[in-house]
Write an enzyme that holds these catalytic residues in place. Sequence first.
Site, PDB file in Angstrom:
ATOM      1  N   CYS A 274     -43.711  50.562   8.174  1.00  0.00           N
ATOM      2  CA  CYS A 274     -42.615  52.222   7.473  1.00  0.00           C
ATOM      3  C   CYS A 274     -41.130  51.662   7.309  1.00  0.00           C
ATOM      4  CB  CYS A 274     -42.493  52.998   8.697  1.00  0.00           C
ATOM      5  SG  CYS A 274     -43.743  52.711  10.113  1.00  0.00           S
TER       6      CYS A 274
HETATM    7  N1  SAJ Z   1     -35.383  46.275  12.466  1.00  0.00           N
HETATM    8  C1  SAJ Z   1     -33.285  45.186  12.440  1.00  0.00           C
HETATM    9  N2  SAJ Z   1     -32.611  45.249  13.295  1.00  0.00           N
HETATM   10  C2  SAJ Z   1     -32.802  46.907  13.951  1.00  0.00           C
HETATM   11  C3  SAJ Z   1     -33.714  47.863  13.933  1.00  0.00           C
HETATM   12  C4  SAJ Z   1     -35.189  47.245  13.535  1.00  0.00           C
HETATM   13  O1  SAJ Z   1     -33.917  43.826  12.115  1.00  0.00           O
HETATM   14  O2  SAJ Z   1     -32.016  47.588  14.365  1.00  0.00           O
HETATM   15  C5  SAJ Z   1     -36.211  45.302  12.303  1.00  0.00           C
HETATM   16  C6  SAJ Z   1     -37.485  45.284  13.339  1.00  0.00           C
HETATM   17  O3  SAJ Z   1     -37.451  44.063  13.674  1.00  0.00           O
HETATM   18  C7  SAJ Z   1     -38.551  45.093  11.712  1.00  0.00           C
HETATM   19  C8  SAJ Z   1     -37.869  46.497  11.280  1.00  0.00           C
HETATM   20  O4  SAJ Z   1     -36.473  46.165  10.925  1.00  0.00           O
HETATM   21  O5  SAJ Z   1     -38.965  44.422  11.608  1.00  0.00           O
HETATM   22  C9  SAJ Z   1     -38.452  47.324  11.730  1.00  0.00           C
HETATM   23  O6  SAJ Z   1     -38.214  47.862  13.031  1.00  0.00           O
HETATM   24  P1  SAJ Z   1     -38.331  49.636  13.595  1.00  0.00           P
HETATM   25  O7  SAJ Z   1     -37.454  48.871  15.094  1.00  0.00           O
HETATM   26  O8  SAJ Z   1     -37.655  50.435  12.906  1.00  0.00           O
HETATM   27  O9  SAJ Z   1     -39.419  49.354  13.789  1.00  0.00           O
HETATM   28  P2  SAJ Z   1     -40.265  50.523  13.337  1.00  0.00           P
HETATM   29  O10 SAJ Z   1     -41.301  49.760  11.908  1.00  0.00           O
HETATM   30  O11 SAJ Z   1     -41.917  50.333  13.940  1.00  0.00           O
HETATM   31  O12 SAJ Z   1     -40.367  52.085  12.961  1.00  0.00           O
HETATM   32  C10 SAJ Z   1     -41.190  52.701  13.847  1.00  0.00           C
HETATM   33  C11 SAJ Z   1     -41.020  53.215  13.185  1.00  0.00           C
HETATM   34  N3  SAJ Z   1     -41.577  54.600  12.835  1.00  0.00           N
HETATM   35  C12 SAJ Z   1     -42.574  55.376  12.116  1.00  0.00           C
HETATM   36  O13 SAJ Z   1     -42.026  55.552  10.798  1.00  0.00           O
HETATM   37  C13 SAJ Z   1     -43.251  57.378  12.994  1.00  0.00           C
HETATM   38  C14 SAJ Z   1     -39.344  54.589  12.752  1.00  0.00           C
HETATM   39  O14 SAJ Z   1     -38.723  56.015  12.338  1.00  0.00           O
HETATM   40  C15 SAJ Z   1     -38.432  54.175  14.154  1.00  0.00           C
HETATM   41  O15 SAJ Z   1     -37.573  54.701  14.124  1.00  0.00           O
HETATM   42  C16 SAJ Z   1     -38.455  52.523  15.191  1.00  0.00           C
HETATM   43  O16 SAJ Z   1     -40.454  52.811  15.061  1.00  0.00           O
HETATM   44  C17 SAJ Z   1     -38.380  53.273  16.114  1.00  0.00           C
HETATM   45  O17 SAJ Z   1     -36.989  53.809  16.009  1.00  0.00           O
HETATM   46  O18 SAJ Z   1     -38.379  52.082  16.687  1.00  0.00           O
END
Ligand code: SAJ
Length: 435
Positions: A274
Site C-alpha cells: 500500500c
Molecule cells: N513504517 C515506518 N514508520 C512508521 C509506520 C510504518 O517506517 O511510522 C513502515 C512499515 O515498517 C512498513 C511500511 O512503512 O514497512 C508500511 O507500514 P504501515 O504501518 O503503513 O502498514 P501497511 O502497509 O500494512 O499499511 C496499512 C494501510 N492500510 C490500507 O491501505 C488499507 C494503511 O492505510 C494503514 O494506516 C496501515 O496499514 C496501519 O495503520 O497499520
Amino acid sequence: MNHSEVLREKIAARQATCAVVGLGYVGLPLAVELAEAGFKVLGFDVSEEKVAQLMAGVSYIQDVPTERMAPLVEKGMLSAFSDFENIAQADTINIAVPTPLGKTRDPDISYIVSAAEQIARYMSPGTLVILESTTYPGTTDEVILPLLEEGGRRIGEDFFLAFSPERVDPGNPTYNTKNIPKVVGGITPNCTEIAAALYGSALENVVPVSSSRVAETVKLLENTFRAVNIGLVNEIALICSRMNINVWEVIDAAATKPFGFMPFYPGPGLGGHCIPIDPFYLSWKARLHGFEARFIELAGEINGHMPDHVVDRCSEALNSQRKSINGSKVLVLGIAYKNNIDDYRESPALDIIKLLQAKGADVCFHDNWIPGEIPEIIEVPRCGLDASALEQVDLGVVVTAHDDVDYSNLLKILPLIVDTRNAYKGIESPKIFSL
Ligand code: SAJ
C-alpha cells in the site's frame, strides 16, 4: 418497478446475490461479512487454489478464521468460482483485485480492466458494481464506466457503479472489515445510495461521498499522508544520526503533546503493497494534469534511500572493529515488511540483503514469520539464533523487530548490532548502532 427499486428491495430483504471478484486479504473478509449478513455470496478468483481452499471450507487469510468461514460454505451461503459465467447470477459485484505499479513505476490497472471486461460480458441488467482496489482518481468513471456501458447500458438505470476504498489492515486486532468506516462514492447519487445500502446491511458505519473520484482520492490521501510523514521522520532520523541525538527518544517525547502531533517512526525503508505504491498512483495522475507532486516524490526518494543508509550504518559499525562489510558475515533479522506479520512484499529487508551482498558480505537471515523458501533471496541461508549458529556472525541488523526474538540474548552473543527499529529501546551498549 425499475432496476433501482428492485435492487434496493433485494438488498433490504437480503435476497440479493453478491459477487466478490478477488478473494485476497480484502475480498475474502468482505465476502464473509456479506454472507454473515444473510446474502448468498459468489466469490471469483483466477487462483484455482484459492477457489479450491474456499470450497473446502479452509481459510488462507490470517484475518478470516476457518471456523468462521466453513459453516458459510457448508450452508451454501459462500461459494467460489474461477470462471466468470456465474457472475450473471449476481445482483451486486465488488472488485478487490491487485493494483501494483508496473516496471516503470506507472499504475498497472490491468487486473481491474480484466475483471471489468469479464463483468461487462456476463453481468445481468440492474447490477451494482463497486470497485474497491486502490487506484488513481478517475479510474471508475474514465475506465470502468465505459466498459460497463458497452451494449448501450445506461448508468444509474440499467446498472449502478461506485468506488469504495478498501481500508483493511491485515493482522489489526482492533479494526476489521466490519467496523472500519466504509467510504463510498457513486457515478450518480442513485449509485451512491444503493452502494451505501449494500454496505449498510453488512458493515457498521458507511460514509457516502459525492462521487467516485472523491472516494478514490480519500484512499490516496490516507496513504500518502503516511508515506510523507514516514519520509519526514526518516529525514529527521538522518539529521539526528549526524548530531548523535537519539531520534526515538525525541519522537517519544514529542508524542506526549496531546494535540497537533502524530508519531511516526523511522525505519529501514517502506514495505507492503500500500504505502510504497499508493502515493505514486496519485502523483502519476497529477502529472497528467500538469502538476508535479513534489512531496510524494521527495518522500519516495527519502524512504527509498533508507536501505542504503542502513548499509552505511552496518559499514560504520564493522569499521568500529576494524572490519569491513566485504568478507563479514551479516545476519539480517526480520524479512517481513513490518513487525509480527507474514508478508514481505516490497520489504526493505530484500533491498538491504542485495546491497550487503553487492558489498561482499556473507549474508544469512532469520524470520520465523516467513517459513519455507523465499524466492527473492533463495541463495541466502536461514540462521538460527542459538550461540553456535551465531558464532561466525560479525554483525546483526534488526530490520523488522518481530516479538518472537530474544534481543537481549542476541546482544550478549553478537559482537555488533545495527538497530533500525529501536528494538533496544533504553539499552546503551557500544555494540549497538542505531539507525
Ligand atoms: N513504517 C515506518 N514508520 C512508521 C509506520 C510504518 O517506517 O511510522 C513502515 C512499515 O515498517 C512498513 C511500511 O512503512 O514497512 C508500511 O507500514 P504501515 O504501518 O503503513 O502498514 P501497511 O502497509 O500494512 O499499511 C496499512 C494501510 N492500510 C490500507 O491501505 C488499507 C494503511 O492505510 C494503514 O494506516 C496501515 O496499514 C496501519 O495503520 O497499520
